[in-house]
Design a protein around this motif. Sequence first.
Motif, PDB file in Angstrom:
ATOM      1  N   SER A   1       0.845  -1.191   0.000  1.00  0.00           N
ATOM      2  CA  SER A   1       0.000   0.000   0.000  1.00  0.00           C
ATOM      3  C   SER A   1       0.877   1.237   0.000  1.00  0.00           C
ATOM      4  O   SER A   1       2.012   1.200   0.459  1.00  0.00           O
ATOM      5  CB  SER A   1      -0.875   0.047   1.269  1.00  0.00           C
ATOM      6  OG  SER A   1      -1.589  -1.145   1.445  1.00  0.00           O
TER       7      SER A   1
ATOM      8  N   PHE B   1       0.746   5.378   1.112  1.00  0.00           N
ATOM      9  CA  PHE B   1       0.021   6.453   1.798  1.00  0.00           C
ATOM     10  C   PHE B   1       0.828   7.737   1.722  1.00  0.00           C
ATOM     11  O   PHE B   1       2.038   7.711   1.939  1.00  0.00           O
ATOM     12  CB  PHE B   1      -0.170   6.104   3.284  1.00  0.00           C
ATOM     13  CG  PHE B   1      -1.011   4.902   3.523  1.00  0.00           C
ATOM     14  CD1 PHE B   1      -2.394   5.012   3.590  1.00  0.00           C
ATOM     15  CD2 PHE B   1      -0.435   3.653   3.677  1.00  0.00           C
ATOM     16  CE1 PHE B   1      -3.179   3.891   3.811  1.00  0.00           C
ATOM     17  CE2 PHE B   1      -1.215   2.538   3.889  1.00  0.00           C
ATOM     18  CZ  PHE B   1      -2.588   2.652   3.960  1.00  0.00           C
TER      19      PHE B   1
ATOM     20  N   ALA C   1      -4.464  12.305   2.076  1.00  0.00           N
ATOM     21  CA  ALA C   1      -4.617  11.610   3.352  1.00  0.00           C
ATOM     22  C   ALA C   1      -6.052  11.183   3.597  1.00  0.00           C
ATOM     23  O   ALA C   1      -6.304  10.122   4.164  1.00  0.00           O
ATOM     24  CB  ALA C   1      -4.132  12.500   4.498  1.00  0.00           C
ATOM     25  N   GLU C   2      -7.007  12.002   3.152  1.00  0.00           N
ATOM     26  CA  GLU C   2      -8.390  11.707   3.515  1.00  0.00           C
ATOM     27  C   GLU C   2      -9.069  10.759   2.536  1.00  0.00           C
ATOM     28  O   GLU C   2     -10.225  10.416   2.714  1.00  0.00           O
ATOM     29  CB  GLU C   2      -9.218  12.989   3.641  1.00  0.00           C
ATOM     30  CG  GLU C   2      -9.686  13.591   2.339  1.00  0.00           C
ATOM     31  CD  GLU C   2      -8.686  14.584   1.781  1.00  0.00           C
ATOM     32  OE1 GLU C   2      -7.472  14.451   2.069  1.00  0.00           O
ATOM     33  OE2 GLU C   2      -9.115  15.485   1.049  1.00  0.00           O
ATOM     34  N   PHE C   3      -8.357  10.359   1.485  1.00  0.00           N
ATOM     35  CA  PHE C   3      -8.996   9.404   0.589  1.00  0.00           C
ATOM     36  C   PHE C   3      -7.973   8.391   0.100  1.00  0.00           C
ATOM     37  O   PHE C   3      -7.476   8.468  -1.018  1.00  0.00           O
ATOM     38  CB  PHE C   3      -9.677  10.095  -0.597  1.00  0.00           C
ATOM     39  CG  PHE C   3     -10.795   9.267  -1.136  1.00  0.00           C
ATOM     40  CD1 PHE C   3     -12.066   9.388  -0.612  1.00  0.00           C
ATOM     41  CD2 PHE C   3     -10.565   8.327  -2.123  1.00  0.00           C
ATOM     42  CE1 PHE C   3     -13.097   8.599  -1.081  1.00  0.00           C
ATOM     43  CE2 PHE C   3     -11.603   7.530  -2.594  1.00  0.00           C
ATOM     44  CZ  PHE C   3     -12.867   7.673  -2.076  1.00  0.00           C
ATOM     45  N   PRO C   4      -7.649   7.453   0.966  1.00  0.00           N
ATOM     46  CA  PRO C   4      -6.591   6.496   0.661  1.00  0.00           C
ATOM     47  C   PRO C   4      -7.024   5.544  -0.447  1.00  0.00           C
ATOM     48  O   PRO C   4      -7.886   4.710  -0.236  1.00  0.00           O
ATOM     49  CB  PRO C   4      -6.398   5.755   1.986  1.00  0.00           C
ATOM     50  CG  PRO C   4      -7.680   5.923   2.719  1.00  0.00           C
ATOM     51  CD  PRO C   4      -8.281   7.205   2.264  1.00  0.00           C
ATOM     52  N   ASN C   5      -6.495   5.712  -1.625  1.00  0.00           N
ATOM     53  CA  ASN C   5      -6.865   4.794  -2.704  1.00  0.00           C
ATOM     54  C   ASN C   5      -5.681   3.983  -3.210  1.00  0.00           C
ATOM     55  O   ASN C   5      -5.674   3.485  -4.321  1.00  0.00           O
ATOM     56  CB  ASN C   5      -7.553   5.535  -3.857  1.00  0.00           C
ATOM     57  CG  ASN C   5      -6.648   6.580  -4.469  1.00  0.00           C
ATOM     58  OD1 ASN C   5      -5.628   6.915  -3.886  1.00  0.00           O
ATOM     59  ND2 ASN C   5      -7.013   7.088  -5.614  1.00  0.00           N
TER      60      ASN C   5
ATOM     61  N   VAL D   1      -4.529   1.392  -1.214  1.00  0.00           N
ATOM     62  CA  VAL D   1      -4.505   0.470  -0.079  1.00  0.00           C
ATOM     63  C   VAL D   1      -4.625  -0.987  -0.510  1.00  0.00           C
ATOM     64  O   VAL D   1      -5.453  -1.321  -1.356  1.00  0.00           O
ATOM     65  CB  VAL D   1      -5.654   0.801   0.908  1.00  0.00           C
ATOM     66  CG1 VAL D   1      -5.614  -0.118   2.114  1.00  0.00           C
ATOM     67  CG2 VAL D   1      -5.585   2.250   1.333  1.00  0.00           C
TER      68      VAL D   1
ATOM     69  N   ILE E   1       2.421  11.013   3.182  1.00  0.00           N
ATOM     70  CA  ILE E   1       2.795  11.411   4.543  1.00  0.00           C
ATOM     71  C   ILE E   1       3.361  12.826   4.483  1.00  0.00           C
ATOM     72  O   ILE E   1       4.092  13.155   3.559  1.00  0.00           O
ATOM     73  CB  ILE E   1       3.788  10.410   5.190  1.00  0.00           C
ATOM     74  CG1 ILE E   1       4.143  10.856   6.615  1.00  0.00           C
ATOM     75  CG2 ILE E   1       5.029  10.185   4.333  1.00  0.00           C
ATOM     76  CD1 ILE E   1       4.927   9.837   7.416  1.00  0.00           C
ATOM     77  N   GLY E   2       2.956  13.651   5.426  1.00  0.00           N
ATOM     78  CA  GLY E   2       3.426  15.030   5.469  1.00  0.00           C
ATOM     79  C   GLY E   2       2.698  15.939   4.497  1.00  0.00           C
ATOM     80  O   GLY E   2       3.134  17.066   4.273  1.00  0.00           O
ATOM     81  N   GLY E   3       1.619  15.479   3.910  1.00  0.00           N
ATOM     82  CA  GLY E   3       0.865  16.281   2.933  1.00  0.00           C
ATOM     83  C   GLY E   3       0.475  15.418   1.759  1.00  0.00           C
ATOM     84  O   GLY E   3       0.805  14.231   1.716  1.00  0.00           O
ATOM     85  N   ASP E   4      -0.230  15.993   0.806  1.00  0.00           N
ATOM     86  CA  ASP E   4      -0.627  15.227  -0.376  1.00  0.00           C
ATOM     87  C   ASP E   4       0.607  14.803  -1.167  1.00  0.00           C
ATOM     88  O   ASP E   4       1.641  15.471  -1.128  1.00  0.00           O
ATOM     89  CB  ASP E   4      -1.536  16.066  -1.272  1.00  0.00           C
ATOM     90  CG  ASP E   4      -2.867  16.376  -0.594  1.00  0.00           C
ATOM     91  OD1 ASP E   4      -3.224  15.676   0.364  1.00  0.00           O
ATOM     92  OD2 ASP E   4      -3.542  17.335  -1.026  1.00  0.00           O
TER      93      ASP E   4
END
Lengths: 217, 217
Positions: B152, B154, B179-183, B185, B156-159
């Motif tokens: 996966s 993600f 961060a708010e829409f983890p796609n 994964v 980190i520290g911003g988009d």
Amino acid sequence: MTRPGRCVIVTAGPMGEYGPLRGLLRPGDSFYCADGGVRHLRGLGAEPSLLIGDFDSAHELPQGVETLRFPSEKDETDTMLAAMEGLSRGFREFLLLGGLRGRLDHTLANLGVLLYLTRHGARVRMADADNEALCVENGELRVPARKGWYISAFPIGGDAHGVTERGMKYSLDEATLRAEFPNGVSNEFLGGDAIIRVERGALLIVLSRKETGPLAG
Amino acid sequence: MTRPGRCVIVTAGPMGEYGPLRGLLRPGDSFYCADGGVRHLRGLGAEPSLLIGDFDSAHELPQGVETLRFPSEKDETDTMLAAMEGLSRGFREFLLLGGLRGRLDHTLANLGVLLYLTRHGARVRMADADNEALCVENGELRVPARKGWYISAFPIGGDAHGVTERGMKYSLDEATLRAEFPNGVSNEFLGGDAIIRVERGALLIVLSRKETGPLAG
């Protein structure tokens, strides 16, 4: 239209002892099960309102419950689908159970769901038996003191600016919290409410129980 | 001056079975114990080079080992102190053991340390028996296929912008990960190396074992 009441999303992940979690439930809560979360229903003593997921694992599904079945090849996690469904049905208060321990990919994805819900105007809380996470963006959060728990603040989605913390052993004054230098970790309540304000950006507020048994092990 | 060899930071947190972790160790590794990490030394079959922390818990410390003792009231976590010490002594390759399960505040703080090391020019890997995390910023990472593990990504520290993923079941083409829409994964290896590139921003690459026993439970 905003709907009263609370959407409780039961995730599939491990959540520890059910006892402390049952204490968080309220009469009138609507339970949305994210896929394998159905296995926690009995332990939580909860009746589901909605089942959501691909259900490609062999779970015995409760009968007579509204079920939204998605293909297993999708961009969203089951927890995210449940959150989106809850929002679209009008809920603006959420409690997510589980998903904070176990597989790290799931944990990180779930923290993203917290931010997503927050950015869509919802109040949100995520809990297992030993950890809890809250989220605040461009605002202030008041957290009642909890004996025997640490409280930490982490920036999420980017740096967090103008962070002020009160009511904790270590105060912050308009500090900047950056992902690569976490300096708001394992703070302690002084006895009253902790107040955390962030002027620009989002914070995850993490509560962790001091004695976690297997987690500390 | 860059120092050859690798700094292995042994964190205090739970790490699961030692067997798979011993397989990650190499002759010549330097072991830095972050505080309670000393309790893992025997299981790992490792001889410490440095002990670092406040040591306010009752641990029996190995004798004759260089020890840096810090006050318990400090801004940095013990793991961060060990990372900073390793950097200042010239290491540019790090392996962090543990710290990816258990207390959520510790896990999140440790992921910050990964980003910190990456931003200071180090190659870094963090592992317990069932989870692993890597970090890349403004660059490309090649991850050898690992059967039975998810992969996966993600932000980190911003988009993270311009994210391209190859060699995985679901490809990405110059996507933005938020961060708010983890796609990104729970993706799967196709059999060869996975290649992940990010043009602007930083990514955590998380590997999670599919069958995790107690973690899945």
